[in-house]
Enzyme design. Sequence first.
Site, PDB file in Angstrom:
ATOM      1  N   ASP A  20       0.829  -1.213   0.000  1.00 13.13           N
ATOM      2  CA  ASP A  20       0.000   0.000   0.000  1.00 13.13           C
ATOM      3  C   ASP A  20       0.865   1.265   0.000  1.00 13.13           C
ATOM      4  OD1 ASP A  20      -1.992  -1.967   0.462  1.00 13.13           O
ATOM      5  OD2 ASP A  20      -1.780  -1.694   2.623  1.00 13.13           O
ATOM      6  N   GLU A 200     -11.263  -0.404  -3.542  1.00 15.18           N
ATOM      7  CA  GLU A 200     -10.536   0.177  -2.420  1.00 15.18           C
ATOM      8  C   GLU A 200      -9.291   0.890  -2.931  1.00 15.18           C
ATOM      9  OE1 GLU A 200      -9.492  -3.215  -0.007  1.00 15.18           O
ATOM     10  OE2 GLU A 200      -7.732  -3.700  -1.230  1.00 15.18           O
TER      11      GLU A 200
END
Length: 323
Positions: A20, A200
Amino acid sequence: MIHENKQINIQNPLIEQRADPWIYKHTDGYYYFTASVPEYDRIELRRSLTIQGLAEAPAVTVWRKHESGCMSANIWAPELHAVDGKWYIYFAAAHTSDTRDGLFDHRMFVLENAAENPLEGNWMEKGQVKTKWESFSLDATTFEHRGVRYYVWAQKDPNIPGNSNLYISRMENPWTLSGEQLCLSIPEYDWEKIGFSVNEGAAVLKRNGRIFMTYSASSTGEHYCMGMLTADENSDLLDPSSWSKSPVPVFATSEVNRQYGPGHNSFTVSEDGSLDLLVYHARSYKEIEGDPLYDPNRHTRVQAISWNEDGTPNFGVPRPDTR
């Protein structure tokens, strides 16, 4: 026709075991980096005057999870933003250290720091970003457009099947939403629903009169990939009809290059400002034992973005490892 990229002298993976990834180039000339750590127990920052330098830059732990309560487990996907002269970190955290119960009990939180250098000073907890539901929520980002600050995040709507959708809202301040909270995208295509029905990890790139919003879809193994929404810069960004959605992934696994599950991206620029860069994580193997979330080898990677003749980004395929 695609405009050819210049080459960038950045090794891939840039930083190992950092998922991420978020790289931000500030007005002070430094690149700032943060990401999920494999232990999911803290937030780290590092900085360098070059992107490649981030690989060797010391990681400073600026915040650790609580021993109990609402910020005590599974610290995911921090992002660092500079807003109105202060620094903010947006991240998701769960309520319990028991991952069987806490895995999908995340909420979104904000830290604030007034220091000039975010690796220094004091990070204050500004609390949870409240949305219209108390449900699984994560992967918040923020951007400004024409004097308005927006917040984009992923959340589970209790009335919609699936795991998470993408939402947008105006912000009253860097930790408070104001006005309507609107759904921009739900998992609808097959490639968004492999393993889990997921939208997401949104990231925003403003170029060529448009606003491009990438996001990630499906479970976090080899099927993880990136989709994209596009809006005209003159449109009402709070009107879902202003956004068009690509019916196919814009960035996905490359078997040839042995890059699996690329996604949860961010954007930055090259040192000279001439290239837009895609920052993302991917694994170099497909077979994973157990839950992919607990395989630590999602590594941070960077590559240049091409631009199509119509002004849209072309991300190509994940480039192979160079080290």
